[in-house]
Every structure is written in structure tokens, then in C-alpha cells.
Design a protein around this motif. Structure first.
Motif, PDB file in Angstrom:
ATOM      1  N   ALA A 150      -2.999  -7.296   3.716  1.00  7.53           N
ATOM      2  CA  ALA A 150      -2.722  -7.219   5.151  1.00  7.53           C
ATOM      3  C   ALA A 150      -3.960  -7.559   5.971  1.00  7.53           C
ATOM      4  CB  ALA A 150      -2.227  -5.821   5.504  1.00  7.53           C
ATOM      5  N   VAL A 151      -5.137  -7.383   5.377  1.00  5.82           N
ATOM      6  CA  VAL A 151      -6.401  -7.684   6.063  1.00  5.82           C
ATOM      7  C   VAL A 151      -7.118  -8.768   5.270  1.00  5.82           C
ATOM      8  CG1 VAL A 151      -8.605  -6.766   6.868  1.00  5.82           C
ATOM      9  CG2 VAL A 151      -6.561  -5.331   6.954  1.00  5.82           C
ATOM     10  N   GLN A 152      -7.442  -9.859   5.937  1.00  6.36           N
ATOM     11  CA  GLN A 152      -8.088 -10.992   5.278  1.00  6.36           C
ATOM     12  C   GLN A 152      -9.550 -10.690   4.973  1.00  6.36           C
ATOM     13  OE1 GLN A 152      -6.223 -13.804   4.376  1.00  6.36           O
ATOM     14  NE2 GLN A 152      -4.636 -12.366   4.998  1.00  6.36           N
TER      15      GLN A 152
ATOM     16  N   LYS B 227      -6.739  -2.126   2.918  1.00 10.48           N
ATOM     17  CA  LYS B 227      -5.610  -3.053   2.937  1.00 10.48           C
ATOM     18  C   LYS B 227      -6.001  -4.471   2.520  1.00 10.48           C
ATOM     19  CE  LYS B 227      -3.595  -0.489   6.820  1.00 10.48           C
ATOM     20  NZ  LYS B 227      -3.204  -0.543   8.247  1.00 10.48           N
ATOM     21  N   THR B 228      -7.196  -4.606   1.942  1.00 12.25           N
ATOM     22  CA  THR B 228      -7.667  -5.946   1.567  1.00 12.25           C
ATOM     23  C   THR B 228      -7.299  -6.329   0.141  1.00 12.25           C
ATOM     24  OG1 THR B 228      -9.804  -5.007   0.884  1.00 12.25           O
ATOM     25  CG2 THR B 228      -9.622  -5.789   3.155  1.00 12.25           C
TER      26      THR B 228
ATOM     27  N   ALA C 232      -8.549   0.041   7.204  1.00 14.48           N
ATOM     28  CA  ALA C 232      -8.353  -1.407   7.193  1.00 14.48           C
ATOM     29  C   ALA C 232      -8.907  -2.033   5.919  1.00 14.48           C
ATOM     30  CB  ALA C 232      -9.023  -2.026   8.416  1.00 14.48           C
TER      31      ALA C 232
ATOM     32  N   GLY D 184      -4.666  -4.930  10.355  1.00 14.29           N
ATOM     33  CA  GLY D 184      -3.481  -4.435   9.675  1.00 14.29           C
ATOM     34  C   GLY D 184      -2.701  -3.391  10.428  1.00 14.29           C
ATOM     35  N   THR D 185      -2.981  -3.215  11.726  1.00 11.02           N
ATOM     36  CA  THR D 185      -2.273  -2.231  12.542  1.00 11.02           C
ATOM     37  C   THR D 185      -1.265  -2.953  13.429  1.00 11.02           C
ATOM     38  OG1 THR D 185      -4.215  -0.800  12.573  1.00 11.02           O
ATOM     39  CG2 THR D 185      -2.527  -0.379  14.227  1.00 11.02           C
TER      40      THR D 185
END
Length: 260
Positions: free
Chosen positions: A143-145, A136-137, A133, A202-203
């Protein structure tokens, strides 16, 4: 002829409930013993849901006149269709089929984690999940805040073993509660919370669909567990502003004791 239609309309929901429950039980056992071939559970529940929904609308139009709000002083009274699907036991077979879908998915997800050593107290699986996760930032549209990445990095990752335990047995408990219809709205609410967290990490997977169905179970909390434990549990517990039979009995017992 009309009486025959009424009999079929009355008994058809029971048949749907029995089929959905039996097929779901078979589906659970099928997965517990490690079978991987398709048991057609998903398509069967979809067909049963459509049939239950059609019968629910037939029931709704039969009761529509009695469900309409009359003489209410509320500025925004609940419409008849809302009363039927979210507060009438006539819609219970529809929610029963939805419960079988959502509950089985959560129960099997939790069971899979219970059986996996990676989801034990070592927290190996969740550490890998958090690392994925956090990856993915980056980028212009991550996708991940950032705020959720901070939560994963500073609160989840250092306590991976604890979170692994909570997620594993939380998923299993949510599934069991929804399947048995015990505090169904609360169980579904915790399920939706987990769906949102997976999405924030993000999943995607089945989380949007499962979360949407869970939200409908939360909204229909008064009736979605009617074919289950909530049929007796909710009247016994009551609400904070309307105590149930258990608390009324305790209050009467306390009052009689104080008078002696």
C-alpha cells in the motif's frame, strides 16, 4: 410570471449561501464545544449543493450565448461551460457550498490535533503514523511505495516534532483560508497536497473525496472565493503577468517620486 421566476432565480442563490454558511458556523461551534450527536450538517450541505448546482445551470443557459468564444485566435478556446463554472461569478454559490464542506473538514481536523497532546512537539502521533505506514510496505502489492517509505523513514521520522507542527497548524490554516475565501486556490492546493501524502502513506479515509473537491477548488481559483475575501484580495494582488491595484498604485507612486 417571467419576472417572478427571474426574482426567485436571483434570490435563491443568496438563500442557499446564507443557509450553508450559517449551518457550517453552527456545525463548527457544535464540534468546538464537544457535542457528538448528529447536527445533519453533511446531508444539509449535500441538498444545498444540488440546489445550487441546478440554479447554476439555469444561470449558465441564460448566459450561454455571451460566454461563447467568438473571434478568438486560441487553438483550443475554453468552452462556455468551462468559462461559467471556472471563471464566472454566477457559479460562486456552488463553490461556496463546496468550500464549507472542505474548509470545515480541514479546520476541525486541525483543531482536533491542536487539542491533542500527542500532536505536540513530541511528535508521538506522527511517529506512530509513520510506523504504521512503514508496516504497509511489504508484500507483492504494498500500500506504501518504497520511495515514499524512504521519505517517511529518513525525512519525517527523524523530525517528527517539526512535521507534527506543520501538519497540525497547516490543516487548521487550510481550513480557515478555504472557509473565509482568502487565497482559496492556494489554500485548497496545500490541502490537496496533504490529501495525496495521506493516500501515499496508505490512509484512505475521506482523503479521495476531500482531495477531489479540493482539486475543483484549485481549478476554480478565480471564482471559488468570490463570496469571501478573494472578491477584494485577488483584484488587489493581481497576477505575476497582470499586477493588481496595490502594485499598480506602488508603481505609480514610485514613478512620481522618481520624477520629483
Amino acid at each position: 410570471m417571467a419576472s417572478q421566476r427571474n426574482i426567485s432565480t436571483r434570490w435563491a442563490p443568496f438563500v442557499i449561501v446564507i443557509l450553508a454558511g450559517a449551518w457550517t458556523l453552527f456545525h463548527l461551534i457544535w464540534n468546538f464545544v464537544g457535542q457528538t450527536s448528529d447536527d445533519y450538517w453533511g446531508i444539509a450541505l449535500l441538498i444545498l449543493f444540488v440546489l445550487a448546482l441546478i440554479l447554476a445551470f439555469v444561470h449558465f443557459f441564460q448566459e450561454r450565448s455571451t460566454l461563447k468564444a467568438t473571434g478568438t485566435t486560441e487553438p483550443f478556446p475554453e468552452p462556455a461551460i468551462g468559462k461559467f463554472f471556472f471563471a464566472s461569478d454566477g457559479s460562486a454559490p456552488v463553490w461556496f457550498v463546496v468550500r464549507m464542506e472542505v474548509g470545515a473538514k480541514w479546520l476541525l481536523a486541525g483543531w482536533e490535533k491542536i487539542q491533542s497532546p500527542a500532536w505536540g512537539t513530541s511528535g508521538k502521533a506522527i511517529s506512530g503514523f509513520v510506523a504504521g505506514a512503514l508496516a504497509k510496505t511489504s508484500g507483492p502489492n504494498p500500500a506504501v511505495q518504497g520511495w515514499y517509505a524512504w521519505f517517511l523513514q529518513h525525512l519525517v521520522q527523524p523530525n517528527a516534532g517539526l512535521w507534527s507542527f506543520l501538519i497540525t497548524y497547516g490543516e487548521f490554516a487550510v481550513g480557515l483560508g478555504i472557509l473565509l475565501g482568502i487565497l482559496t486556490g492556494i489554500a485548497a492546493g496545500f490541502g490537496v497536497l496533504m490529501n495525496f501524502n495521506y493516500l501515499l502513506a496508505g490512509t484512505v479515509s475521506i482523503n479521495p473525496v476531500l482531495g477531489m473537491l479540493g482539486l475543483f477548488l484549485v481549478l476554480s481559483w478565480r471564482v471559488c472565493g468570490w463570496i469571501g475575501g478573494d472578491r477584494w484580495l485577488l483584484p488587489a494582488l493581481g497576477l505575476p503577468w497582470k499586477p493588481g491595484t496595490w502594485f499598480q498604485l506602488q508603481a505609480r507612486t514610485s514613478a512620481s517620486s522618481s520624477l520629483e
